[in-house]
Design a protein around this motif. Structure first.
Motif, mmCIF file in Angstrom:
data_model
loop_
_atom_site.group_PDB
_atom_site.id
_atom_site.type_symbol
_atom_site.label_atom_id
_atom_site.label_comp_id
_atom_site.label_asym_id
_atom_site.label_seq_id
_atom_site.Cartn_x
_atom_site.Cartn_y
_atom_site.Cartn_z
ATOM 1 N N GLU A 27 0.825 -1.212 0.000
ATOM 2 C CA GLU A 27 0.000 0.000 0.000
ATOM 3 C C GLU A 27 0.861 1.264 0.000
ATOM 4 N N VAL A 28 1.823 1.265 -0.932
ATOM 5 C CA VAL A 28 2.689 2.433 -1.129
ATOM 6 C C VAL A 28 2.683 2.770 -2.613
ATOM 7 N N PRO A 29 2.928 4.039 -2.951
ATOM 8 C CA PRO A 29 2.949 4.410 -4.371
ATOM 9 C C PRO A 29 4.221 3.934 -5.071
ATOM 10 N N VAL A 30 4.096 3.780 -6.377
ATOM 11 C CA VAL A 30 5.255 3.473 -7.204
ATOM 12 C C VAL A 30 5.446 4.631 -8.175
ATOM 13 N N TYR A 31 6.683 5.095 -8.279
ATOM 14 C CA TYR A 31 7.009 6.221 -9.146
ATOM 15 C C TYR A 31 7.974 5.769 -10.229
ATOM 16 N N ASP A 32 7.693 6.160 -11.464
ATOM 17 C CA ASP A 32 8.536 5.794 -12.593
ATOM 18 C C ASP A 32 9.008 7.040 -13.327
ATOM 19 N N LYS A 33 9.687 6.830 -14.428
ATOM 20 C CA LYS A 33 10.234 7.933 -15.224
ATOM 21 C C LYS A 33 9.148 8.938 -15.606
#
Length: 161
Positions: A27-33
């Motif tokens: 339950e954590v965000p994922v950040y990409d390019k």
């Protein structure tokens, strides 16, 4: 605990899927390019590094962007490298993008070259060097579908989560 997972990966390993699954389970965000570049007004590496440092202020997963190196001095950061056999990667790229073998192979080689160059340009280090990561997961051996659970079990065992 504020856990930040950086995930470096070879193109076509299934790392994005692993990150999404891990994101859901933790339950954590994922950040990409795309997310990081969207946050920038001026797209240069020092600004990217600042965005990454801000994102690391809370639990999250960061895909690529030299995050493992940018956050190397933070004790709450766990660096993962996702790899796979070249033929498995080509096969995954062919299926995902409906490409021929040759097209997928060319795309893979171009992408790997660009990622390696980007990493070296901004860190002075070799991309994929085992010394830069806490854990390396080979999706050809382990199966991409199992890697999120492997990470979760490890985090539970060392009582991070």
């Amino acid at each position: 605990m504020n856990l930040v997972i950086t995930m470096s990966r070879r193109f076509g390993t299934g790392a994005s899927m692993i990150a999404r699954e891990l994101s859901e389970k933790l339950e954590v965000p994922v950040y990409d390019k795309a997310y990081i570049e969207n946050e920038l007004h001026d797209n240069n590496f020092s600004n990217e590094a600042e965005v990454i440092k801000e994102l690391a202020g809370h639990s999250c997963i960061i895909l690529g962007r030299c995050a493992s190196e940018i956050l190397k001095d933070q004790p709450n950061v766990f660096n993962v490298y996702i790899c796979a056999d070249k033929e498995d990667r080509i096969s995954r790229i062919m299926k995902k993008n409906t490409l021929s073998y040759q097209e997928a192979k060319a795309l893979l080689e171009k992408n790997d070259r660009e990622r390696a160059d980007y990493y070296y340009e901004h860190t002075g280090k070799v991309w994929g060097d085992v010394n830069n990561y806490h854990m390396i997961l080979d999706t050809s051996t382990l199966g991409a579908e199992n890697c999120a659970d492997i990470l979760l079990k490890y985090f539970e065992r060392i009582e991070i989560i």
